[in-house]
Design a protein around this motif. Structure first.
Motif, short mmCIF file in Angstrom:
data_model
loop_
_atom_site.label_atom_id
_atom_site.label_comp_id
_atom_site.label_asym_id
_atom_site.label_seq_id
_atom_site.Cartn_x
_atom_site.Cartn_y
_atom_site.Cartn_z
N THR A 11 0.81 -1.22 0.00
CA THR A 11 0.00 0.00 0.00
C THR A 11 0.85 1.27 0.00
O THR A 11 0.30 2.37 -0.07
CB THR A 11 -0.92 0.03 1.24
N ARG A 12 2.16 1.09 0.07
CA ARG A 12 3.10 2.22 0.09
C ARG A 12 2.76 3.21 1.20
O ARG A 12 2.76 4.42 1.00
CB ARG A 12 3.15 2.92 -1.26
N SER A 13 2.44 2.67 2.36
CA SER A 13 2.08 3.52 3.49
C SER A 13 3.28 3.71 4.41
O SER A 13 4.26 2.97 4.36
CB SER A 13 0.92 2.91 4.26
N ASN A 14 3.17 4.68 5.26
CA ASN A 14 4.21 5.02 6.22
C ASN A 14 4.26 3.95 7.32
O ASN A 14 3.23 3.38 7.69
CB ASN A 14 3.90 6.39 6.82
N SER A 15 5.42 3.67 7.85
CA SER A 15 5.55 2.66 8.90
C SER A 15 4.89 3.10 10.20
O SER A 15 4.62 2.27 11.07
CB SER A 15 7.01 2.32 9.14
N ARG A 16 4.60 4.38 10.35
CA ARG A 16 3.94 4.88 11.55
C ARG A 16 2.42 4.82 11.44
O ARG A 16 1.73 5.05 12.42
CB ARG A 16 4.37 6.32 11.83
N THR A 17 1.89 4.48 10.28
CA THR A 17 0.45 4.38 10.10
C THR A 17 -0.06 3.14 10.83
O THR A 17 0.59 2.09 10.81
CB THR A 17 0.11 4.27 8.60
N HIS A 18 -1.22 3.26 11.46
CA HIS A 18 -1.79 2.13 12.20
C HIS A 18 -2.08 0.99 11.23
O HIS A 18 -2.72 1.19 10.19
CB HIS A 18 -3.05 2.56 12.93
N ILE A 19 -1.64 -0.21 11.55
CA ILE A 19 -1.69 -1.34 10.62
C ILE A 19 -3.10 -1.86 10.39
O ILE A 19 -3.40 -2.40 9.33
CB ILE A 19 -0.73 -2.47 11.09
N THR A 20 -4.01 -1.69 11.35
CA THR A 20 -5.37 -2.19 11.21
C THR A 20 -6.06 -1.56 10.01
O THR A 20 -6.77 -2.24 9.26
CB THR A 20 -6.19 -1.93 12.49
N HIS A 21 -5.87 -0.28 9.82
CA HIS A 21 -6.50 0.41 8.70
C HIS A 21 -5.92 0.00 7.35
O HIS A 21 -6.55 0.13 6.32
CB HIS A 21 -6.38 1.92 8.88
N ILE A 22 -4.71 -0.52 7.38
CA ILE A 22 -4.08 -0.99 6.15
C ILE A 22 -4.53 -2.41 5.82
O ILE A 22 -4.82 -2.73 4.67
CB ILE A 22 -2.53 -0.94 6.29
#
Length: 90
Positions: A11-22
């Motif tokens: 998803t090319r998301s930041n490592s600080r983003t909460h994983i549940t939403h990913i």
């Protein structure tokens, strides 16, 4: 850990983003939940004639000897495991 990292890479998301939403849009579940989910989906499909016949044949409706409030809920009888015989000694 690997699953979380893979989801972040996909998803090319930041490592600080909460994983549940990913993980939720990816439909990834932990292994023990995935087993239960698959069993529930197969049971639902078998009850609605959408599963193969050999799976539908495994289900047995629960019957009672007296009328109960739960009689109209289409409950399933538990499947008893066959008795395991112990191997004999030579």
């Amino acid at each position: 850990m690997i699953q979380n990292t893979a989801a972040q890479l996909l998803t090319r998301s930041n490592s600080r983003t909460h994983i549940t939403h990913i993980l939720s849009p990816l439909h990834w579940l932990p292994i023990n939940f995935r087993f239960h989910f698959k069993i529930l989906v197969l049971t639902f499909r078998a009850l609605h004639s959408e599963a193969p016949q050999y799976i539908t044949d495994l289900l047995q409706p629960h019957t009672t000897s007296r009328p109960l409030r739960s009689s109209g809920h289409r409950l399933l009888a538990p499947i008893l495991k066959p008795e395991v015989t112990k191997p004999f000694r030579l």
